[in-house]
Design a protein around this motif. Structure first.
Motif: not given
Length: 135
Positions: A7-10, A21-32, A34-45
């Motif tokens: 849903a985030i990717a969409a 990026e076309p194949d990857l997304l990274a975004f801040l964790d909503t429950r980090p 520590f501040k700046g905690h990032v989650l990296l995901i493939p765009r497709v499931h």
């Protein structure tokens, strides 16, 4: 049940994007952690680490490496904790890599599960042999 990372990717769920990026997304964790905690995901499931296609391994981990550098250079962290849960403790069933900024004395203490020991070198050798046989 809808995958929140899909849903985030969409664009259906808002996120603070760090990489888009076309194949990857990274975004801040909503429950980090520590501040700046990032989650990296493939765009497709992709549900779990073993399901990630081989041709996507290098780009995925290369971006994880870049994010580890970014939390140091961009946030003044002294290092990064980089982790990937697979099935057990995987809070969202979509492959994701955690990149958490670290500083000395930040309160994060290693791993949060008990440690064990092998009864002998022979037992350790048997575990290694069983894994090699599968590989």
């Amino acid at each position: 049940m809808t995958c929140v990372f899909c849903a985030i990717a969409a664009g259906e769920v808002p996120a603070q994007f760090v990489v888009d990026e076309p194949d990857l997304l990274a975004f801040l964790d909503t429950r980090p952690v520590f501040k700046g905690h990032v989650l990296l995901i493939p765009r497709v499931h992709v549900g779990t680490f073993p399901e990630l296609p081989a041709n996507q391994l290098e780009p995925f981990f290369a971006m994880g490496q870049r994010l580890a550098v970014a939390v140091e250079e961009g946030l003044g962290a002294k290092g990064a904790f980089v982790a990937l849960n697979n099935k057990v403790s995987q809070s969202v069933p979509h492959l994701h890599l955690h990149v958490v900024p670290r500083t000395k004395g930040d309160g994060l203490r290693g791993f949060f599960w008990p440690r064990t020991k092998y009864a002998s070198d022979d037992e350790a050798a048997e575990y290694a042999k069983r894994l090699r046989e599968v590989l």
